[in-house]
Scaffold this motif. Structure first.
Motif, PDB file in Angstrom:
ATOM      1  N   TYR A 260       0.824  -1.206   0.000  1.00  0.00           N
ATOM      2  CA  TYR A 260       0.000   0.000   0.000  1.00  0.00           C
ATOM      3  C   TYR A 260       0.859   1.258   0.000  1.00  0.00           C
ATOM      4  CZ  TYR A 260      -2.940   3.734   1.812  1.00  0.00           C
ATOM      5  OH  TYR A 260      -3.575   4.934   1.998  1.00  0.00           O
ATOM      6  N   GLN A 261       1.944   1.264   0.770  1.00  0.00           N
ATOM      7  CA  GLN A 261       2.808   2.444   0.880  1.00  0.00           C
ATOM      8  C   GLN A 261       4.248   1.948   0.972  1.00  0.00           C
ATOM      9  OE1 GLN A 261       1.647   5.342   3.933  1.00  0.00           O
ATOM     10  NE2 GLN A 261       3.792   5.812   4.317  1.00  0.00           N
ATOM     11  N   ARG A 262       5.015   2.120  -0.061  1.00  0.00           N
ATOM     12  CA  ARG A 262       6.339   1.516  -0.131  1.00  0.00           C
ATOM     13  C   ARG A 262       7.396   2.292   0.631  1.00  0.00           C
ATOM     14  NH1 ARG A 262       8.451  -1.969  -4.838  1.00  0.00           N
ATOM     15  NH2 ARG A 262       9.358  -2.796  -2.917  1.00  0.00           N
ATOM     16  N   ASN A 263       7.154   3.592   0.892  1.00  0.00           N
ATOM     17  CA  ASN A 263       8.180   4.425   1.503  1.00  0.00           C
ATOM     18  C   ASN A 263       7.635   5.173   2.706  1.00  0.00           C
ATOM     19  OD1 ASN A 263      10.265   3.951  -0.563  1.00  0.00           O
ATOM     20  ND2 ASN A 263       8.849   5.053  -1.909  1.00  0.00           N
ATOM     21  N   ASN A 264       8.561   5.539   3.599  1.00  0.00           N
ATOM     22  CA  ASN A 264       8.212   6.334   4.766  1.00  0.00           C
ATOM     23  C   ASN A 264       7.711   7.704   4.322  1.00  0.00           C
ATOM     24  OD1 ASN A 264       8.835   8.380   6.939  1.00  0.00           O
ATOM     25  ND2 ASN A 264       9.297   6.523   8.055  1.00  0.00           N
TER      26      ASN A 264
ATOM     27  N   LEU B 160       4.031   3.636  10.617  1.00  0.00           N
ATOM     28  CA  LEU B 160       3.828   2.254  10.995  1.00  0.00           C
ATOM     29  C   LEU B 160       4.436   1.359   9.913  1.00  0.00           C
ATOM     30  CD1 LEU B 160       0.078   2.512  12.062  1.00  0.00           C
ATOM     31  CD2 LEU B 160       2.129   2.900  13.459  1.00  0.00           C
ATOM     32  N   LEU B 161       5.110   0.292  10.321  1.00  0.00           N
ATOM     33  CA  LEU B 161       5.596  -0.728   9.399  1.00  0.00           C
ATOM     34  C   LEU B 161       4.819  -1.999   9.711  1.00  0.00           C
ATOM     35  CD1 LEU B 161       7.572  -1.721   7.215  1.00  0.00           C
ATOM     36  CD2 LEU B 161       9.177  -2.290   9.054  1.00  0.00           C
TER      37      LEU B 161
ATOM     38  N   TYR C  38       3.688  -9.757   2.691  1.00  0.00           N
ATOM     39  CA  TYR C  38       3.795  -8.335   2.370  1.00  0.00           C
ATOM     40  C   TYR C  38       4.475  -7.602   3.509  1.00  0.00           C
ATOM     41  CZ  TYR C  38      -0.298  -7.382   5.401  1.00  0.00           C
ATOM     42  OH  TYR C  38      -1.157  -7.283   6.463  1.00  0.00           O
ATOM     43  N   ALA C  39       5.008  -6.451   3.164  1.00  0.00           N
ATOM     44  CA  ALA C  39       5.483  -5.472   4.147  1.00  0.00           C
ATOM     45  C   ALA C  39       5.182  -4.104   3.579  1.00  0.00           C
ATOM     46  CB  ALA C  39       6.967  -5.627   4.431  1.00  0.00           C
ATOM     47  N   THR C  40       4.597  -3.233   4.387  1.00  0.00           N
ATOM     48  CA  THR C  40       4.202  -1.912   3.920  1.00  0.00           C
ATOM     49  C   THR C  40       4.328  -0.888   5.037  1.00  0.00           C
ATOM     50  OG1 THR C  40       2.428  -0.626   2.867  1.00  0.00           O
ATOM     51  CG2 THR C  40       1.752  -2.270   4.489  1.00  0.00           C
ATOM     52  N   TYR C  41       4.654   0.327   4.660  1.00  0.00           N
ATOM     53  CA  TYR C  41       4.513   1.444   5.578  1.00  0.00           C
ATOM     54  C   TYR C  41       3.050   1.886   5.599  1.00  0.00           C
ATOM     55  CZ  TYR C  41       9.640   2.282   5.641  1.00  0.00           C
ATOM     56  OH  TYR C  41      10.999   2.178   5.799  1.00  0.00           O
TER      57      TYR C  41
ATOM     58  N   SER D 191      -5.954  -4.600   3.589  1.00  0.00           N
ATOM     59  CA  SER D 191      -6.382  -5.773   2.826  1.00  0.00           C
ATOM     60  C   SER D 191      -5.444  -6.951   3.083  1.00  0.00           C
ATOM     61  CB  SER D 191      -6.411  -5.459   1.334  1.00  0.00           C
ATOM     62  OG  SER D 191      -5.111  -5.110   0.864  1.00  0.00           O
ATOM     63  N   ALA D 192      -5.921  -8.169   2.788  1.00  0.00           N
ATOM     64  CA  ALA D 192      -5.182  -9.384   3.110  1.00  0.00           C
ATOM     65  C   ALA D 192      -3.839  -9.461   2.390  1.00  0.00           C
ATOM     66  CB  ALA D 192      -6.017 -10.613   2.778  1.00  0.00           C
ATOM     67  N   ASP D 193      -3.725  -8.794   1.240  1.00  0.00           N
ATOM     68  CA  ASP D 193      -2.452  -8.811   0.515  1.00  0.00           C
ATOM     69  C   ASP D 193      -1.603  -7.573   0.774  1.00  0.00           C
ATOM     70  OD1 ASP D 193      -3.853  -6.873  -0.860  1.00  0.00           O
ATOM     71  OD2 ASP D 193      -3.692  -7.843  -2.823  1.00  0.00           O
ATOM     72  N   GLY D 194      -2.069  -6.689   1.659  1.00  0.00           N
ATOM     73  CA  GLY D 194      -1.285  -5.509   2.025  1.00  0.00           C
ATOM     74  C   GLY D 194      -1.256  -4.416   0.992  1.00  0.00           C
ATOM     75  N   SER D 195      -2.140  -4.470  -0.011  1.00  0.00           N
ATOM     76  CA  SER D 195      -2.065  -3.519  -1.117  1.00  0.00           C
ATOM     77  C   SER D 195      -3.024  -2.344  -0.997  1.00  0.00           C
ATOM     78  CB  SER D 195      -2.351  -4.245  -2.438  1.00  0.00           C
ATOM     79  OG  SER D 195      -3.700  -4.704  -2.476  1.00  0.00           O
ATOM     80  N   ALA D 196      -4.006  -2.434  -0.088  1.00  0.00           N
ATOM     81  CA  ALA D 196      -5.041  -1.399  -0.047  1.00  0.00           C
ATOM     82  C   ALA D 196      -5.583  -1.234   1.369  1.00  0.00           C
ATOM     83  CB  ALA D 196      -6.182  -1.755  -0.997  1.00  0.00           C
ATOM     84  N   LEU D 197      -6.093  -0.041   1.643  1.00  0.00           N
ATOM     85  CA  LEU D 197      -6.813   0.209   2.883  1.00  0.00           C
ATOM     86  C   LEU D 197      -8.294  -0.071   2.646  1.00  0.00           C
ATOM     87  CD1 LEU D 197      -5.443   3.459   4.581  1.00  0.00           C
ATOM     88  CD2 LEU D 197      -5.248   1.109   5.377  1.00  0.00           C
ATOM     89  N   SER D 198      -8.846  -1.037   3.373  1.00  0.00           N
ATOM     90  CA  SER D 198     -10.266  -1.323   3.270  1.00  0.00           C
ATOM     91  C   SER D 198     -11.098  -0.267   3.991  1.00  0.00           C
ATOM     92  CB  SER D 198     -10.568  -2.703   3.854  1.00  0.00           C
ATOM     93  OG  SER D 198      -9.831  -3.705   3.203  1.00  0.00           O
TER      94      SER D 198
END
Length: 596
Positions: free
Chosen positions: A384-388, A394-395, A407-410, A466-473
């Protein structure tokens, strides 16, 4: 209470609405097109009166002879007054309402839309001091229900007056160490309490220095697992991964030399089944713990380089900066580390380590969170957010049962985001629920969220990834003009998201069914139940007295009961199960039980 969104129609939109039907503008129903009436509904509000009814009120006009009320786009009533009670509704459910006036000139434009949630009818059945007799100094750091529905708490005891029970593993408060720090000697404790408030058993566990449990889990075999910080002399058992204190070349002044620890007690609190340190020669300790269906133990902490418990298949073999989150899994007897890895970015020199949380699902998916001030954390391609975005963000991360990074996202805004304890949960769809704090005015929120803008210098925030870390539900602020300190989040069996913590805000929108509707002191406890879409709160209450009160953890039983725990300095904290409330200068522990 008015909850959810209020769409304020600007002049351009109002002109557009004047020429369109409710169906085309709000997406539901087929009411008549408005006439040329110059009057409009200027104010419109609603509140849930119960678990099955909503009361609406508005400001009308003498030009109107009747008012038409719409729920979720369909007309449900025609009334001659400027109020209406909608009944027969489902509990803990959000409804959208609009109203239109009608007179000789025709039908007015639609009012703004408001969302009102029916209530979750919780009752406070127990609020008790952990040490009702002497109000001894202590910190309650975590709370869990066992399989029988009893309440189990863990934390740190600072006094020999801490209550223990006959047959407990350790009834003697340990002190006299050479490295207690300025906070003084402390022992970890575990206590089990029935739903009627009876102490079933209570034990200490510790050495002569500073020891404290931060996390607690009930294993499938009934054993009680705790993890936290420990000084020299903490009791360990033979054969575990680290029997000896590893040292601490840069101790924190408050706590003295520290390692992490993990320990498992028998279900009756009488026996130390196993206990191990988890640390190295520099500062580091454990902040949270999880357990899976095979009694394997999962821990999260923050460590510097050189930790011996990192495994060869680690996702990140060493810190990217001075220190990083460490996630590790131990076997059921703590005789081996099955997986251990660092995870983090390259934080600025001198930055204080973050405070991680961990959750393990029944399918052995592992979710992690930490407040991370560094750039360059190993985020994944679809994150969802690749950079600080600025300051500490939050990480968030998810590992599979096969130790792969899913996944890992900021997640954050331009200001500071922060965590304290037990700040994540997972829902049945493997979406990660995060409850944290933010000082960012641009923390990401979603359309229709309960609170879309920050209310004070630092607010709580609640987000669903989201379950794949790509979006904010879904994502919302939660707070008022005072500062919030969010500690604890759990997903209930009915899907409600319960969030606990402390607040200095007197303006929280408590619900009609709240145990305590008004702010009482310097800081009060706040307990909120959010709908799964984070658009409304069917339960929101204060809990506290005239001094400083806070909550550090929340848990939900299978029958929907809610337990929270924390600290109070108030002499008039609203306890319901006996005991002294006389102040003695100490922060003492408390627990509370709410039932549907």
């Amino acid at each position: 209470m008015r909850t959810g969104r209020l769409h304020v129609v600007d002049a351009l939109c109002a002109a557009f609405l004047a020429g369109c039907s409710l169906a085309s503008c709000s997406g539901g129903g087929s009411p008549p097109a408005p006439g040329p009436s110059p009057a409009s509904i200027t104010t419109f509000s609603g509140s849930a009166a119960s678990g099955s009814s909503v009361t609406l009120s508005w400001t009308g006009s003498s030009q109107f002879t009747v008012y038409r009320v719409f729920r979720n786009g369909g007309e449900i009533a025609t009334v001659t007054t400027t109020s209406f009670t909608d009944t027969g509704l489902a509990a803990t459910t959000a409804y959208d309402y609009q109203v239109r006036g009608e007179g000789a000139s025709g039908l007015s434009a639609a009012s703004p839309t408001i969302t009102v949630a029916t209530l979750n009818m919780l009752t406070l059945v127990q609020a008790r001091l952990v040490d009702a007799a002497s109000r001894s100094d202590m910190l309650v750091r975590d709370i869990e229900f066992d399989a029988a529905g009893n309440i189990v708490i863990a934390g740190g005891a600072f006094s020999a007056n801490f209550p223990t029970t006959a047959g407990a593993y350790d009834r003697t408060f340990a002190s006299g160490g050479s490295s207690t720090g300025t906070a003084g000697a402390s022992d970890a404790f575990v206590m089990k309490v029935s739903r009627t408030g009876q102490i079933l058993w209570s034990t200490l566990i510790g050495g002569p220095n500073h020891d404290r449990a931060y996390g607690i889990e009930i294993a499938p075999d009934g054993g009680v697992i705790i993890a936290g910080r420990a000084g020299e002399g903490f009791p360990t058992t033979a054969g575990v991964v680290q029997t000896a204190f590893a040292g601490d070349t840069n101790p924190v002044s408050a706590y003295g030399r520290q390692d992490g620890f993990i320990a498992k007690l028998s279900a009756d609190g009488s026996t130390l089944l196993w206990s191990t340190y988890f640390g190295d020669s520099r500062a580091g300790f454990l902040r949270d713990v999880g357990v899976d269906g095979a009694d394997k133990v999962y821990v999260a902490g923050v460590y510097y380089a050189g930790l011996a418990h990192i495994t060869g298949n680690a996702r990140q073999a060493s810190p990217n900066g001075q220190h990083d989150l460490v996630y590790a899994r131990l076997n059921a007897t703590a005789t081996a580390v099955e997986y251990g890895t660092y995870l983090g970015g390259n934080e600025p020199a001198g930055q204080t380590p973050g405070t991680p949380s961990i959750v393990v699902t029944s399918a052995r998916d592992v979710f992690l969170a930490i407040d991370e001030g560094g750039t360059g954390a190993p985020t994944t391609a679809s994150a969802y957010q690749r950079n600080n975005a600025g300051g500490k963000d939050l990480l968030l991360a998810r590992f599979s049962a096969g130790d792969q990074l899913v996944y890992a996202t900021y997640l954050g805004g331009a200001g500071e985001e922060s965590l304290e304890t037990h700040n994540i949960a997972a829902d049945p769809s493997n979406r990660l629920v995060i409850a944290a704090m933010s000082a960012s005015t641009n923390y990401p929120t979603t359309l229709g969220a309960y609170q879309q803008s920050i209310g004070g210098a630092t607010d709580g925030v609640v987000s669903i990834l989201s379950a794949d870390g790509s979006a904010l539900s879904a994502s919302t602020y939660f707070g008022g003009a005072g500062q919030e300190d969010i500690q604890g989040v759990k997903v209930a069996p009915n899907g409600l998201i319960f969030v606990s913590g402390g607040t200095g805000a007197s303006s929280l929108r408590t619900t009609a069914n709240a145990f305590q509707r008004n702010f009482a002191g310097l800081d009060d406890v706040a307990l909120a139940a959010f709908l799964p879409d984070l658009k409304a709160t069917p339960y929101l209450t204060y809990l506290g007295g005239s001094d400083r009160d806070g909550a550090t953890a929340v848990d939900i039983a299978s029958d929907g009961a809610v337990a929270i725990g924390g600290q109070t300095a108030s002499s008039n904290f609203p306890i319901s199960v006996g005991g002294s409330t006389a102040p003695n200068g100490a922060n003492t522990g408390w627990t509370a039980l709410f039932t549907p």
